[in-house]
Design an enzyme around this catalytic site. Structure first.
Site, short mmCIF file in Angstrom:
data_model
loop_
_atom_site.label_atom_id
_atom_site.label_comp_id
_atom_site.label_asym_id
_atom_site.label_seq_id
_atom_site.Cartn_x
_atom_site.Cartn_y
_atom_site.Cartn_z
N HIS A 48 12.66 46.62 0.38
CA HIS A 48 11.21 46.87 0.45
C HIS A 48 10.91 48.36 0.28
CE1 HIS A 48 7.02 46.22 1.45
NE2 HIS A 48 7.09 47.35 2.13
N HIS A 99 4.51 46.34 -2.54
CA HIS A 99 5.97 46.32 -2.73
C HIS A 99 6.17 46.75 -4.18
CE1 HIS A 99 10.07 44.22 -1.99
NE2 HIS A 99 10.12 44.72 -3.23
N HIS A 101 6.64 47.29 -7.85
CA HIS A 101 6.91 46.33 -8.92
C HIS A 101 6.56 46.95 -10.26
CE1 HIS A 101 2.84 45.66 -7.33
NE2 HIS A 101 2.47 45.37 -8.57
P1 5GP Z 1 -0.60 45.07 -8.89
O1 5GP Z 1 -2.07 44.98 -9.10
O2 5GP Z 1 -0.24 45.25 -7.42
O3 5GP Z 1 0.09 46.06 -9.79
O4 5GP Z 1 -0.03 43.69 -9.36
C1 5GP Z 1 0.29 42.62 -8.53
C2 5GP Z 1 0.63 41.46 -9.44
O5 5GP Z 1 1.28 40.48 -8.66
C3 5GP Z 1 -0.60 40.79 -10.06
O6 5GP Z 1 -0.47 40.83 -11.48
C4 5GP Z 1 -0.57 39.37 -9.50
O7 5GP Z 1 -0.96 38.40 -10.44
C5 5GP Z 1 0.89 39.21 -9.07
N1 5GP Z 1 1.08 38.33 -7.93
C6 5GP Z 1 0.42 38.43 -6.73
N2 5GP Z 1 0.85 37.46 -5.89
C7 5GP Z 1 1.82 36.78 -6.57
C8 5GP Z 1 2.63 35.64 -6.21
O8 5GP Z 1 2.57 35.10 -5.11
N3 5GP Z 1 3.49 35.20 -7.16
C9 5GP Z 1 3.59 35.78 -8.38
N4 5GP Z 1 4.49 35.25 -9.24
N5 5GP Z 1 2.84 36.84 -8.75
C10 5GP Z 1 1.95 37.32 -7.85
ZN ZN Z 2 8.39 43.97 0.39
#
Ligand code: 5GP
Ligand code: ZN
Length: 112
Positions: A48, A99, A101
């Site tokens: 994490h 987290h 990504h």
């Molecule tokens: P951020 O806006 O934080 O850069 O992107 C988060 C991404 O995580 C979003 O594109 C969203 O669709 C994806 N996401 C959020 N929750 C989940 C989940 O439970 N499963 C999957 N596969 N993707 C998720």
């Molecule tokens: Zn995490």
């Protein structure tokens, strides 16, 4: 350090289902649930880290590994002619899941 309320920690541990793209001892990759491109998956560290801003020099090898995996996984997922790598970081960076990504976005873009 694991955050037990963290959805991506739970995905990396298999506690919440996700469409897995890749896994090794340090890294997990899975398809984004709300894809913004024909190919859209996320590469995360199993450890994490709340965001890229929470990484330090000790994480350099892990970050390098994630980045180096991107072209191989993108090709395997069907992004044969290029892809984007996006790391939204912090509130003003549009980060919604706390987290670290790496978004990999690719595939044919017929609207272009
Ligand atoms: P951020 O806006 O934080 O850069 O992107 C988060 C991404 O995580 C979003 O594109 C969203 O669709 C994806 N996401 C959020 N929750 C989940 C989940 O439970 N499963 C999957 N596969 N993707 C998720
Ligand atoms: Zn995490």
């Amino acid at each position: 350090m694991q955050d037990h309320d963290c959805i991506f920690c739970k995905i990396a541990k298999g506690e919440i289902p996700a469409a897995k793209v890749y896994e090794d001892d340090e890294v997990f990759a899975f398809k984004d649930i709300n894809p913004k491109a024909p190919v859209h998956f996320l590469i995360i560290p199993k450890k994490h880290l709340a965001s890229l801003a929470h990484a330090d020099a000790g994480d350099a090898a892990l970050l390098g590994k994630m980045l180096a995996l991107a072209p191989r996984l993108a090709r395997e997922q069907g992004a044969e002619n290029g892809f984007r790598v996006v790391i939204n970081t912090g509130r003003d960076g549009g980060q919604e899941v706390a987290h670290l990504h790496m978004h990999i976005l690719g595939g044919p873009q017929p609207w272009k």
